[in-house]
Design a protein around this motif. Structure first.
Motif, PDB file in Angstrom:
ATOM      1  N   LEU A 110       0.727  -0.998  -0.029  1.00 36.79           N
ATOM      2  CA  LEU A 110      -0.204  -0.040   0.092  1.00 36.79           C
ATOM      3  C   LEU A 110       0.973   1.233  -0.241  1.00 36.79           C
ATOM      4  O   LEU A 110       1.696   1.420   1.036  1.00 36.79           O
ATOM      5  N   SER A 119       1.303  -4.780   3.972  1.00 35.17           N
ATOM      6  CA  SER A 119      -0.160  -5.525   4.618  1.00 35.17           C
ATOM      7  C   SER A 119      -0.182  -6.357   5.833  1.00 35.17           C
ATOM      8  O   SER A 119       0.909  -6.877   5.538  1.00 35.17           O
ATOM      9  N   ASN A 121      -2.248  -9.419   5.763  1.00 31.18           N
ATOM     10  CA  ASN A 121      -3.040  -9.873   5.017  1.00 31.18           C
ATOM     11  C   ASN A 121      -3.870 -11.888   6.132  1.00 31.18           C
ATOM     12  O   ASN A 121      -3.469 -12.185   7.090  1.00 31.18           O
ATOM     13  N   TRP A 194      -6.113  -6.923   6.993  1.00 35.30           N
ATOM     14  CA  TRP A 194      -6.010  -6.391   5.728  1.00 35.30           C
ATOM     15  C   TRP A 194      -5.760  -6.680   4.022  1.00 35.30           C
ATOM     16  O   TRP A 194      -4.354  -6.783   4.475  1.00 35.30           O
ATOM     17  N   ASP A 195      -5.636  -7.263   3.465  1.00 35.40           N
ATOM     18  CA  ASP A 195      -5.232  -6.977   1.964  1.00 35.40           C
ATOM     19  C   ASP A 195      -5.206  -5.509   1.575  1.00 35.40           C
ATOM     20  O   ASP A 195      -6.408  -4.202   1.292  1.00 35.40           O
ATOM     21  N   ALA A 196      -3.955  -4.772   0.826  1.00 34.47           N
ATOM     22  CA  ALA A 196      -4.066  -4.027   0.434  1.00 34.47           C
ATOM     23  C   ALA A 196      -4.852  -3.510  -0.569  1.00 34.47           C
ATOM     24  O   ALA A 196      -5.123  -1.571  -0.859  1.00 34.47           O
ATOM     25  N   THR A 214     -10.609  -7.831   4.059  1.00 31.90           N
ATOM     26  CA  THR A 214     -10.486  -6.689   4.978  1.00 31.90           C
ATOM     27  C   THR A 214     -11.620  -7.142   6.700  1.00 31.90           C
ATOM     28  O   THR A 214     -12.879  -6.986   6.572  1.00 31.90           O
TER      29      THR A 214
END
Ligand code: NVA
Length: 366
Positions: A110, A119, A121, A194-196, A214
């Motif tokens: 990100l 991130s 993940n 969260w995933d970017a 996320t």
């Protein structure tokens, strides 16, 4: 002083980007987070192991072609260093039989201003994927004294991070949609995950999709980490598998966003755009009825385009309807064949991560 890293959105002039690599990619074994995300009728359920070599070679060729096209348009391209993904990994909290790939970079990195953050993940198989980008991060760190090289708090991903047996039965599409509408997802809230690629950057505002990849705790974490930015949790009730925002809600230039017509942003969440004269238009229909074989994503990768500047966009070469719509919206289209790379994690936006775009932190929604 060289400024290497700067990017506040997905549409200002792109000058430097990372393009993923498909080599050594693996279909990971089922684990608490991933089994929930493989569509019930997918040929990939229960399957795992190295991806067939021929498919890797075809994807690698299309990724190389994307890199070449970008360079021809004046964009500097860097590539990650793949690991041998087909090896087991272990932490004090879990063991997984393999990793996955370093595609797509958009899920992992990100970029906000002069910072690139890896991130947090929720897939165990992606726990060490960031390592493929570390040689580049070190290089940017050496060359750009203002570059902030960051890693988000690492989730532990113990069994407590997931709701177990969440999708064990063959649940219907309706039930899935109900769960999306109720914001009831497979991850728990024991830690930020969260995933970017769930984060849409629009200068001072971050629009973050709450979904399978996320969680709400991540939203709270973002608010505290970026006190100068505004964080908006968004969700798209029409999506039975809400994973990543960039086949759902894709900005083309200041004031214009295309929205997946099957996953419309709810009225309540549209207000901020309408109040600031932003136009949200339905994206064109995909040209294909099905995704290519061994692909996790939907046909809506059609709208997962890479914007080079306010007037130029790279689209997948067979997505004739999407290209035609771009033309009507005043964008010059560069077609790039990319369907062979889709199974490796997505289309043109997914397959890249911003290093440098011109422009600063604009306030589009004052
Ligand atoms: N999960 C999305 C892809 C995001 C790039 C989809 O399958 O439509």
């Amino acid at each position: 002083m060289t400024k290497i890293v700067n990017s506040w959105n997905d549409f200002d002039p792109l000058k430097h980007v990372i393009v993923g690599r498909a080599e050594h990619s693996v279909i990971p074994p089922e684990e608490p987070a991933t089994s929930e995300k493989v569509p019930i009728d997918s040929e990939m359920r229960g399957m795992w192991g190295p991806r067939p070599l021929e498919t890797v070679e075809k994807a690698a060729a299309q990724l190389d072609f994307l890199a070449k096209t970008l360079e021809e348009h004046g964009v500097k391209v860097d590539r990650p260093t793949p690991l041998q993904w087909n090896q087991h990994i272990q932490t004090p909290d879990f063991r997984n039989d393999s990793m996955m790939t370093c595609m797509p970079p958009r899920d992992i990195l990100l970029t906000i201003g002069n910072e690139i953050m890896a991130s947090a993940n929720s897939f165990r198989c992606r726990y060490f994927e960031y390592l493929a980008y570390w040689p580049l991060m070190k290089q940017y760190f050496d060359e750009d004294p203002e570059f902030k090289w960051t890693q988000a708090p690492r989730p532990r991903l113990t069994d407590k991070s997931y709701k177990h047996n969440y999708y064990d039965e063959q649940i219907s599409l309706e039930e899935r949609l109900e769960r999306t509408a109720n914001k009831d997802f497979v991850t728990t809230e024991v830690e930020p995950m969260w995933d970017a690629a769930d984060v849409l950057r629009l200068g001072k505002d971050l629009f973050i999709q709450h979904g399978l990849t996320t969680n709400r705790t991540a939203m709270e974490w973002f608010k505290r980490y970026y006190p100068d930015l505004r964080v908006h949790a968004v969700n798209f009730p029409g999506d039975p598998y809400p994973i990543h925002i960039d086949a759902t809600f894709v900005p083309l230039r200041p004031g214009l966003i295309i929205n997946n017509p099957q996953r419309r942003l709810p009225e309540e969440q549209r207000k901020i755009f309408e109040a600031n004269d932003w136009q949200i238009v339905d994206a064109a229909q995909p040209a294909h009825d099905t995704p290519p074989p061994l692909c996790y994503s939907s046909v809506w990768l059609s709208m997962n385009c890479l914007v080079l500047d306010h007037k130029t966009v790279i689209c997948e070469a067979s997505e004739v309807h999407q290209m035609e719509q771009m033309d009507k919206l005043g964008m010059n289209v560069i077609p790039v064949p990319f369907r062979d790379a889709y199974p490796f994690g997505g289309a043109l936006h997914c397959a890249t991560a911003d290093v440098y775009r011109e422009g600063g932190c604009e306030d589009y929604f004052p």
